[in-house]
Motif scaffolding. Structure first.
Motif, PDB file in Angstrom:
ATOM      1  N   LEU A   1      14.631  60.618   6.581  1.00  6.62           N
ATOM      2  CA  LEU A   1      15.447  61.074   5.452  1.00  6.62           C
ATOM      3  C   LEU A   1      16.717  61.771   5.939  1.00  6.62           C
ATOM      4  O   LEU A   1      17.781  61.636   5.330  1.00  6.62           O
ATOM      5  CB  LEU A   1      14.636  62.016   4.557  1.00  6.62           C
ATOM      6  N   LEU A   2      16.628  62.493   7.065  1.00  7.81           N
ATOM      7  CA  LEU A   2      17.823  63.105   7.640  1.00  7.81           C
ATOM      8  C   LEU A   2      18.792  62.037   8.139  1.00  7.81           C
ATOM      9  O   LEU A   2      20.007  62.151   7.960  1.00  7.81           O
ATOM     10  CB  LEU A   2      17.431  64.028   8.798  1.00  7.81           C
ATOM     11  N   VAL A   3      18.234  60.986   8.768  1.00 12.21           N
ATOM     12  CA  VAL A   3      19.081  59.907   9.286  1.00 12.21           C
ATOM     13  C   VAL A   3      19.801  59.205   8.142  1.00 12.21           C
ATOM     14  O   VAL A   3      21.018  58.950   8.205  1.00 12.21           O
ATOM     15  CB  VAL A   3      18.226  58.903  10.088  1.00 12.21           C
ATOM     16  N   LEU A   4      19.087  58.898   7.059  1.00 11.52           N
ATOM     17  CA  LEU A   4      19.694  58.200   5.929  1.00 11.52           C
ATOM     18  C   LEU A   4      20.662  59.105   5.169  1.00 11.52           C
ATOM     19  O   LEU A   4      21.682  58.635   4.644  1.00 11.52           O
ATOM     20  CB  LEU A   4      18.602  57.683   4.987  1.00 11.52           C
ATOM     21  N   TYR A   5      20.360  60.399   5.102  1.00 14.19           N
ATOM     22  CA  TYR A   5      21.263  61.363   4.472  1.00 14.19           C
ATOM     23  C   TYR A   5      22.596  61.394   5.224  1.00 14.19           C
ATOM     24  O   TYR A   5      23.680  61.389   4.624  1.00 14.19           O
ATOM     25  CB  TYR A   5      20.608  62.739   4.475  1.00 14.19           C
ATOM     26  N   SER A   6      22.512  61.382   6.541  1.00 14.20           N
ATOM     27  CA  SER A   6      23.724  61.385   7.349  1.00 14.20           C
ATOM     28  C   SER A   6      24.460  60.055   7.261  1.00 14.20           C
ATOM     29  O   SER A   6      25.692  60.025   7.191  1.00 14.20           O
ATOM     30  CB  SER A   6      23.378  61.686   8.810  1.00 14.20           C
ATOM     31  N   ALA A   7      23.707  58.940   7.257  1.00 12.57           N
ATOM     32  CA  ALA A   7      24.335  57.617   7.183  1.00 12.57           C
ATOM     33  C   ALA A   7      25.131  57.449   5.898  1.00 12.57           C
ATOM     34  O   ALA A   7      26.106  56.689   5.856  1.00 12.57           O
ATOM     35  CB  ALA A   7      23.275  56.523   7.290  1.00 12.57           C
ATOM     36  N   ALA A   8      24.722  58.152   4.837  1.00  8.23           N
ATOM     37  CA  ALA A   8      25.443  58.092   3.561  1.00  8.23           C
ATOM     38  C   ALA A   8      26.556  59.136   3.480  1.00  8.23           C
ATOM     39  O   ALA A   8      27.081  59.392   2.390  1.00  8.23           O
ATOM     40  CB  ALA A   8      24.465  58.280   2.407  1.00  8.23           C
ATOM     41  N   GLY A   9      26.888  59.763   4.609  1.00  8.54           N
ATOM     42  CA  GLY A   9      27.976  60.736   4.614  1.00  8.54           C
ATOM     43  C   GLY A   9      27.598  62.091   4.063  1.00  8.54           C
ATOM     44  O   GLY A   9      28.459  62.824   3.556  1.00  8.54           O
ATOM     45  N   GLY A  10      26.305  62.438   4.151  1.00  5.75           N
ATOM     46  CA  GLY A  10      25.862  63.734   3.652  1.00  5.75           C
ATOM     47  C   GLY A  10      25.462  63.717   2.189  1.00  5.75           C
ATOM     48  O   GLY A  10      25.624  64.727   1.490  1.00  5.75           O
ATOM     49  N   HIS A  11      24.942  62.585   1.725  1.00  4.62           N
ATOM     50  CA  HIS A  11      24.511  62.446   0.328  1.00  4.62           C
ATOM     51  C   HIS A  11      23.093  61.872   0.285  1.00  4.62           C
ATOM     52  O   HIS A  11      22.715  61.055   1.128  1.00  4.62           O
ATOM     53  CB  HIS A  11      25.460  61.525  -0.443  1.00  4.62           C
ATOM     54  N   ILE A  12      22.308  62.319  -0.703  1.00  4.53           N
ATOM     55  CA  ILE A  12      20.943  61.804  -0.819  1.00  4.53           C
ATOM     56  C   ILE A  12      20.908  60.419  -1.447  1.00  4.53           C
ATOM     57  O   ILE A  12      19.908  59.711  -1.345  1.00  4.53           O
ATOM     58  CB  ILE A  12      20.045  62.762  -1.619  1.00  4.53           C
ATOM     59  N   ARG A  13      21.979  60.027  -2.117  1.00  6.22           N
ATOM     60  CA  ARG A  13      22.087  58.677  -2.658  1.00  6.22           C
ATOM     61  C   ARG A  13      23.090  57.895  -1.807  1.00  6.22           C
ATOM     62  O   ARG A  13      24.043  58.461  -1.279  1.00  6.22           O
ATOM     63  CB  ARG A  13      22.547  58.719  -4.124  1.00  6.22           C
ATOM     64  N   PRO A  14      22.875  56.597  -1.658  1.00  3.53           N
ATOM     65  CA  PRO A  14      21.903  55.751  -2.354  1.00  3.53           C
ATOM     66  C   PRO A  14      20.599  55.523  -1.597  1.00  3.53           C
ATOM     67  O   PRO A  14      19.735  54.791  -2.074  1.00  3.53           O
ATOM     68  CB  PRO A  14      22.661  54.424  -2.454  1.00  3.53           C
ATOM     69  N   TRP A  15      20.424  56.124  -0.393  1.00  2.00           N
ATOM     70  CA  TRP A  15      19.294  55.717   0.441  1.00  2.00           C
ATOM     71  C   TRP A  15      18.216  56.784   0.586  1.00  2.00           C
ATOM     72  O   TRP A  15      17.028  56.482   0.414  1.00  2.00           O
ATOM     73  CB  TRP A  15      19.815  55.312   1.829  1.00  2.00           C
ATOM     74  N   ALA A  16      18.582  58.010   0.907  1.00  2.00           N
ATOM     75  CA  ALA A  16      17.580  59.013   1.258  1.00  2.00           C
ATOM     76  C   ALA A  16      16.629  59.311   0.105  1.00  2.00           C
ATOM     77  O   ALA A  16      15.417  59.426   0.300  1.00  2.00           O
ATOM     78  CB  ALA A  16      18.266  60.300   1.723  1.00  2.00           C
TER      79      ALA A  16
END
Length: 375
Positions: free
Chosen positions: A35-50
């Motif tokens: 969830l941290l990796v996906l949060y970062s991959a989205a530029g610091g946002h929980i959407r659309p992935w985390a």
């Protein structure tokens, strides 16, 4: 005996106390780190992935823990019927499947989009294990012990190749062939099969594989031949991993993924996204965590008494190993890009479901082993 055991556990209910909590905590740690990796991959946002990945993860982890209560005999009895249902779903993909990312691999089932080929990875293992459970031991070295599993493996592998999805087809084949090997099929047949595969490989390369699949293999052999075209994914992946160094650039400080240089940084190349920010240390800890889980699965196989349980546990351990090793090799340029996700790190509900289904089945076999040992 049961009452005495419960008394020693105090307030913890026995069904919960019987779970392999060290493994569950490792799986939980990997899932939360994802969830941290996906949060970062989205530029610091929980959407659309985390957010969606996290909701699915905790629901499916609860489902895996519930599956630990299923008996070995139940898995044995449903293995072939479920295999048949997945075959029908694969046929449905060819007729009604959702096209995305250049492939026709998904079925739209109301609120969810399911990739049936992912479900075939564990159930090809169960189906082959069920066949060898039914086969008399005296028949193991005869031709009748070979062709039925090859048919069980060949049908879904061929249907998945039509989607086209080379990586998943290879994993289905590897899982089934592993069970055949562990069941006791003579080694000379595997050597002969390997030689035949080597002879047929050029034919398959020229007449079976799609153009993009051939290009991926050529790029693997010469990564610098097309760095801005077919080789772009792997070139950017290597840059991301190398720039992370030993300790990484720090959480939310990755540049390759944030500036969109790294394609598919939340799916197939999530490992590169992670190692850019967490470095070699983060990658090594992830490897240790996964191989601890795989080693536990191997021990479940070694402790199992029934033939079905032994073959199933060993086959599922191998499936998890292929998931981890193929993705890591692919992302680091040590294998062609074949679209195998990194379990519990790459974004995707179908692969999440498959991996936690494997772990749930292994927990049920482990629970039965410990009950037999106790009695």
């Amino acid at each position: 005996m049961t009452r005495g055991s419960s008394a020693n556990l105090g307030f913890v209910p026995e069904p919960l106390a019987q779970l392999p909590w060290k493994v569950i905590l490792l799986v939980l740690a990997i899932g939360c780190f994802d969830l941290l990796v996906l949060y970062s991959a989205a530029g610091g946002h929980i959407r659309p992935w985390a957010l969606s990945q996290g909701v699915r993860f905790f629901v499916l982890l609860g489902g895996a823990m519930a599956l630990s209560r299923v008996r070995e005999s139940t898995w044995s009895s449903i293995s072939l019927p479920v295999y048949g249902v997945i075959i029908l779903m694969l046929l449905g993909v060819e007729i009604l499947g959702k096209v995305a990312g250049g492939g026709q691999r998904w079925l739209e089932l109301g609120i969810i989009r399911l990739q049936p080929s992912e479900l075939m990875k564990p159930f090809i293992v169960l189906a082959c294990a069920r066949f060898y459970e039914m086969l008399p031991p005296a028949e193991i070295r005869k031709f009748g012990a070979i062709w039925p599993p090859l048919v069980l493996i060949g049908i879904p592998a061929a249907l998945v190749m039509l989607q086209p999805d080379l990586g998943t087809a290879l994993m289905i084949t590897a899982g089934g062939v592993t069970v055949m090997f562990l069941a006791g099929i003579p080694l000379r047949l595997f050597i002969g099969g390997g030689l035949a595969g080597a002879i047929l490989a050029p034919i398959a390369f020229n007449f079976v594989l799609h153009d993009y699949q051939r290009n991926r293999i050529l790029i693997f052999m010469d990564p610098e031949s097309d760095p801005l075209g077919t080789g772009y994914h792997i070139s950017q992946s290597k840059i991301a991993i190398g720039s992370g160094g030993i300790f990484g650039k720090g959480f939310l400080n990755g540049t390759q993924s944030h500036l969109d240089y790294l394609p598919e940084g939340h799916t197939d190349f999530a490992l590169a996204t992670m190692m850019e920010e967490w470095g070699l240390v983060g990658g090594v800890l992830l490897v240790i965590a996964w191989f601890t889980i795989i080693w536990w699965a191997v021990n479940v196989a070694l402790k199992s008494e029934g033939r079905f349980a032994r073959l199933t546990a060993a086959g599922l351990a191998t499936t998890l190993f292929f998931y981890v090793s193929i993705n890591m090799a692919m992302v680091m340029g040590m294998a062609p890009v074949v679209g195998v996700p990194l379990p519990l790190i790459s974004f995707g509900g179908s692969s999440q479901l498959t991996v936690l289904l494997c772990i749930g089945i292994l927990m049920s076999l482990d629970r039965q082993n410990r009950q037999q040992t106790r009695w």
